[in-house]
Design a protein around this motif. Structure first.
Motif, PDB file in Angstrom:
ATOM      1  N   GLU A 184      41.374  57.386  25.026  1.00 17.91           N
ATOM      2  CA  GLU A 184      41.981  58.272  24.181  1.00 17.91           C
ATOM      3  C   GLU A 184      43.380  57.635  23.461  1.00 17.91           C
ATOM      4  N   GLU A 185      43.947  56.943  24.598  1.00 26.57           N
ATOM      5  CA  GLU A 185      45.347  56.745  24.494  1.00 26.57           C
ATOM      6  C   GLU A 185      45.804  55.191  24.092  1.00 26.57           C
ATOM      7  N   CYS A 186      44.876  54.637  24.617  1.00 28.12           N
ATOM      8  CA  CYS A 186      45.320  53.064  24.420  1.00 28.12           C
ATOM      9  C   CYS A 186      45.063  52.309  23.066  1.00 28.12           C
ATOM     10  N   TRP A 187      45.900  51.553  22.439  1.00 25.69           N
ATOM     11  CA  TRP A 187      45.932  51.096  21.103  1.00 25.69           C
ATOM     12  C   TRP A 187      44.477  50.000  20.991  1.00 25.69           C
ATOM     13  N   LEU A 188      44.119  49.536  22.349  1.00 20.11           N
ATOM     14  CA  LEU A 188      43.372  48.344  22.414  1.00 20.11           C
ATOM     15  C   LEU A 188      42.164  48.839  21.769  1.00 20.11           C
ATOM     16  N   PHE A 189      41.852  50.092  22.039  1.00 19.34           N
ATOM     17  CA  PHE A 189      40.560  50.663  21.705  1.00 19.34           C
ATOM     18  C   PHE A 189      40.494  50.572  19.855  1.00 19.34           C
ATOM     19  N   ASP A 190      41.588  50.726  19.330  1.00 14.35           N
ATOM     20  CA  ASP A 190      41.769  50.839  17.838  1.00 14.35           C
ATOM     21  C   ASP A 190      41.074  49.431  17.397  1.00 14.35           C
ATOM     22  N   TYR A 191      41.491  48.429  18.102  1.00 14.59           N
ATOM     23  CA  TYR A 191      41.072  47.033  17.560  1.00 14.59           C
ATOM     24  C   TYR A 191      40.108  46.434  18.501  1.00 14.59           C
ATOM     25  N   PHE A 192      39.666  46.699  19.696  1.00 13.79           N
ATOM     26  CA  PHE A 192      38.655  46.115  20.248  1.00 13.79           C
ATOM     27  C   PHE A 192      37.549  47.057  20.896  1.00 13.79           C
TER      28      PHE A 192
END
Length: 257
Positions: free
Chosen positions: A138-146
């Protein structure tokens, strides 16, 4: 193993033992200096070497020939070919077991944990460094790209509590969970270590040294979007607060028996 026969060719370029992770492993092991330690999924032996340098007798277990052929050497280290599901050691033959970011490659966790119990002495210690990507989704930006890559990892990484429970059941001893927020400047460049350095994910050496990015056909779209957003400033606009943090919880933890 096939993926590590591929990435193993340049593994040592970016994957180096970080002294803070090494120290954490030693703190949790709490073994006498000349104890025998089994490193399961040792890779090229980065952490095996550090423990051997501290005086431990280390058995580095690794299935990939490519990784073993590049493996570090030390008078206190012995290399063995083998899998976690069939550890080629006698019963109750080691004082401690470590496993550093390798358990997600095991094919049958229950069997692996039973094998650990079999080769471990009665009062031996187990220290497993691993992660649960769900813990930071929910918080880590890496999920937005990967996101697609990381969500595929859910099929490999059991939830933290399930993994801890399974280990406890198989070794029949209590298991402690020790969270480990990642410093921003880790020397061991596994996937989440670029949380404060987004440009790192565009580096070819970094990509070749971490299994989620080694399958280029699956990650090209993700990398292209990150490259675009770094160039147009969108990444910094959305996530510049990250650059002020010294550590970040990316869902990593130690399981300690």
């Amino acid at each position: 193993m096939p993926i590590y026969n591929q990435i193993g060719k340049t593994y040592n370029t970016t994957r180096k033992a970080d002294p803070r992770i090494t120290e954490k492993i030693l703190q949790q092991l709490m073994l006498h200096p000349h104890a025998t330690v089994l490193d399961i999924g040792a890779g090229t032996g980065n952490y095996s070497y550090e423990l051997a340098h501290k005086g431990y007798k280390v058995i580095a277990l690794e299935p990939s020939e490519i990784m073993r052929n590049q493996g570090k050497q030390h008078i206190n280290m012995t290399w063995k070919e083998g899998f976690a599901e069939r550890i080629p050691l006698e019963e109750k033959s080691v004082d401690g077991i470590i496993c550093t970011l390798a358990s997600h490659h095991f094919q049958e966790l229950s069997l692996c944990f039973r094998e650990m119990k079999r080769v471990l002495k009665e009062d031996g210690k187990i220290v497993i460094f691993t992660l649960d990507p769900r813990l930071c989704e929910e918080e880590c930006w890496l999920f937005d790209y990967f996101g697609p890559i990381l969500k595929n990892a859910y099929k490999i990484h059991p939830p933290m509590k399930d993994l801890s429970k399974l280990l406890q059941e198989q070794v029949e001893r209590p298991v402690d969970i020790v969270p480990y927020p990642l410093p921003y400047d880790l020397m061991d460049q596994f996937f989440f270590t670029g949380w404060r350095k987004p440009e790192l994910y565009l580096d070819k050496d970094f990509q070749r040294g971490t299994s989620p990015l080694a399958k280029e056909e699956e990650v090209k779209r993700c990398l292209d979007q990150l490259h675009t957003d770094l160039e147009n400033g969108k990444w910094h606009e959305n996530y510049k607060y990250i650059l002020k943090l010294n550590e970040y919880d990316c869902g990593h933890f130690f399981l300690v028996v």
